[in-house]
Structure formats: structure tokens, C-alpha cells
Write a protein that holds these residues in place. Sequence first.
Motif, PDB file in Angstrom:
ATOM      1  N   UNK A 152      -6.705 -13.812  -5.842  1.00 51.97           N
ATOM      2  CA  UNK A 152      -5.331 -13.731  -6.335  1.00 51.97           C
ATOM      3  C   UNK A 152      -4.444 -13.049  -5.291  1.00 51.97           C
ATOM      4  N   UNK A 153      -3.144 -13.279  -5.421  1.00 49.04           N
ATOM      5  CA  UNK A 153      -2.194 -12.708  -4.460  1.00 49.04           C
ATOM      6  C   UNK A 153      -2.029 -11.207  -4.678  1.00 49.04           C
ATOM      7  N   UNK A 154      -2.316 -10.724  -5.879  1.00 54.11           N
ATOM      8  CA  UNK A 154      -2.148  -9.313  -6.197  1.00 54.11           C
ATOM      9  C   UNK A 154      -3.516  -8.628  -6.132  1.00 54.11           C
ATOM     10  N   UNK A 155      -4.067  -8.501  -4.927  1.00 55.86           N
ATOM     11  CA  UNK A 155      -5.421  -7.985  -4.802  1.00 55.86           C
ATOM     12  C   UNK A 155      -5.447  -6.559  -4.264  1.00 55.86           C
ATOM     13  N   UNK A 156      -4.281  -5.844  -4.264  1.00 53.59           N
ATOM     14  CA  UNK A 156      -4.275  -4.449  -3.821  1.00 53.59           C
ATOM     15  C   UNK A 156      -4.991  -3.586  -4.848  1.00 53.59           C
ATOM     16  N   UNK A 157      -5.632  -2.517  -4.345  1.00 51.90           N
ATOM     17  CA  UNK A 157      -6.319  -1.596  -5.239  1.00 51.90           C
ATOM     18  C   UNK A 157      -5.975  -0.186  -4.770  1.00 51.90           C
ATOM     19  N   UNK A 158      -5.593   0.686  -5.688  1.00 50.88           N
ATOM     20  CA  UNK A 158      -5.190   2.045  -5.368  1.00 50.88           C
ATOM     21  C   UNK A 158      -6.402   2.881  -5.009  1.00 50.88           C
ATOM     22  N   UNK A 159      -6.258   3.710  -3.946  1.00 55.95           N
ATOM     23  CA  UNK A 159      -7.322   4.596  -3.528  1.00 55.95           C
ATOM     24  C   UNK A 159      -7.449   5.828  -4.410  1.00 55.95           C
ATOM     25  N   UNK A 160      -6.415   6.162  -5.180  1.00 50.42           N
ATOM     26  CA  UNK A 160      -6.459   7.346  -6.055  1.00 50.42           C
ATOM     27  C   UNK A 160      -6.996   6.999  -7.442  1.00 50.42           C
ATOM     28  N   UNK A 161      -6.335   6.054  -8.085  1.00 51.38           N
ATOM     29  CA  UNK A 161      -6.680   5.756  -9.476  1.00 51.38           C
ATOM     30  C   UNK A 161      -7.605   4.542  -9.626  1.00 51.38           C
ATOM     31  N   UNK A 162      -7.824   3.810  -8.555  1.00 54.95           N
ATOM     32  CA  UNK A 162      -8.695   2.627  -8.525  1.00 54.95           C
ATOM     33  C   UNK A 162      -8.194   1.476  -9.395  1.00 54.95           C
ATOM     34  N   UNK A 163      -6.905   1.452  -9.681  1.00 53.93           N
ATOM     35  CA  UNK A 163      -6.335   0.357 -10.453  1.00 53.93           C
ATOM     36  C   UNK A 163      -5.721  -0.659  -9.508  1.00 53.93           C
ATOM     37  N   UNK A 164      -5.675  -1.895  -9.934  1.00 53.86           N
ATOM     38  CA  UNK A 164      -5.160  -2.979  -9.102  1.00 53.86           C
ATOM     39  C   UNK A 164      -3.644  -3.072  -9.204  1.00 53.86           C
ATOM     40  N   UNK A 165      -3.041  -3.686  -8.206  1.00 50.76           N
ATOM     41  CA  UNK A 165      -1.615  -3.975  -8.250  1.00 50.76           C
ATOM     42  C   UNK A 165      -0.752  -3.038  -7.434  1.00 50.76           C
ATOM     43  N   UNK A 166      -1.292  -1.958  -6.932  1.00 52.85           N
ATOM     44  CA  UNK A 166      -0.509  -1.041  -6.103  1.00 52.85           C
ATOM     45  C   UNK A 166      -1.488  -0.329  -5.163  1.00 52.85           C
ATOM     46  N   UNK A 167      -0.913   0.519  -4.276  1.00 53.40           N
ATOM     47  CA  UNK A 167      -1.762   1.271  -3.355  1.00 53.40           C
ATOM     48  C   UNK A 167      -1.554   2.765  -3.547  1.00 53.40           C
ATOM     49  N   UNK A 168      -2.222   3.593  -2.743  1.00 49.63           N
ATOM     50  CA  UNK A 168      -2.186   5.055  -2.861  1.00 49.63           C
ATOM     51  C   UNK A 168      -0.764   5.592  -2.695  1.00 49.63           C
ATOM     52  N   UNK A 169       0.016   4.987  -1.776  1.00 49.49           N
ATOM     53  CA  UNK A 169       1.363   5.468  -1.476  1.00 49.49           C
ATOM     54  C   UNK A 169       2.320   5.237  -2.649  1.00 49.49           C
ATOM     55  N   UNK A 170       2.127   4.126  -3.375  1.00 41.09           N
ATOM     56  CA  UNK A 170       3.054   3.794  -4.469  1.00 41.09           C
ATOM     57  C   UNK A 170       2.462   4.102  -5.838  1.00 41.09           C
ATOM     58  N   UNK A 171       1.364   4.872  -5.884  1.00 48.23           N
ATOM     59  CA  UNK A 171       0.686   5.181  -7.152  1.00 48.23           C
ATOM     60  C   UNK A 171       1.562   6.100  -8.006  1.00 48.23           C
ATOM     61  N   UNK A 172       1.723   5.742  -9.257  1.00 42.89           N
ATOM     62  CA  UNK A 172       2.511   6.562 -10.188  1.00 42.89           C
ATOM     63  C   UNK A 172       1.644   7.147 -11.279  1.00 42.89           C
TER      64      UNK A 172
END
Length: 178
Positions: A152-172
Motif C-alpha cells: 500500500x502507499x501508506x506504508x510508514x510506521x512510527x518508531x515510537x508508537x509502532x502505528x502505521x500512517x505516520x513517522x516518529x517526527x509527526x507522531x502525536x
Amino acid sequence: MSKVAKVDQRVKEYLEEAGYEKWARCHSPVKPAGSYLYCVYDSGLRYIVDIERGTCNCGRYQIDEIPYPHGIFVLKSKNMNVKDYGRYCSELYGPQTIVKTYELPIVLMSDKKDWSIPGFVDDEEVLLPKYQRPPGRQPKKERHLKSSESLSSNSNCCGKCRRAGHNRRTCGFFPKES
């Protein structure tokens, strides 16, 4: 076959059941072409086998010096026993030759520290080969995806929360530390 049927219908039925290739020369896959030459038909191709000289125009008989499928087919058609095939093989495969192969003792190599290496060999510098990529397709530059990764095009995964759709910098999910 009509002439055979006129003489005896049972003989006609027997010959048909046995198969034409077993009794009719025109249907035989192996045809004698001389005293020791035979034609063998295999997959629509014709091979000439000289059983006494150990040759076949496929070339395999000459290379390994043992009867390959075409030679074996000829030997079977002559109703030979498998034990008699040995005389059509090279002497290299005979038991006497095999025993001679292992007659001499095998000398083990000494330990590397005991080697005596001449100085000119030890001083020789071995360089890398001058390698040049041959013309043609270049290697792929893109990363291969693991089986667990989706396409899928939305394959980013956050390094902090491990959720898909964003990265560590934009994690809320976690409040920013100040």
C-alpha cells in the motif's frame, strides 16, 4: 492383417493385442541397419547405434562409454540379460579398474604451518581482477519488500508508537518532550 484373419481370426487378434512394434519391422522402434547397426526412433528423432563399436549419433555413448537409452533399447530388443550389458561398457567401469583406482594410498596434506613456500611465491602480490560490468540490464535500485510489508502507499510506521500512517517526527500519540 486381412490375410491373417482369413487363416485364423485368433492369430489376428493376438497380433493386434501384442502391438505392431513387436512383430512388424515397419513399426519397430529399433531397426537393424546392418550386422551391428541399429536405427532407434526416440521422440520423433532417429539415432544410429553401432553396438559393437560403442557409438551412437547422439554422442552420449562415446563420451561416457556406457550404453545410454538408445544402446540399452537395442540390447533389450535383442532380449539380452542386464548382466550381459557389461561387455558393451568401457573397461573403466570394470571391477579390476575400480580396485586399481584405490590401490595406492592417499597421502594427506601436511598442516599449513609445515608448508615450505618458495620466496618468490610468498612475495607475489595477487591483485583483484579488472572487472567491468558487461553491457545489458543494470541491477534494480529499489528495495525488495519483505513478505510482511504491504504494497500500500501508506506504508510508514512510527518508531515510537509502532502505528502505521505516520513517522516518529509527526507522531502525536506521545506528548513531545521539552
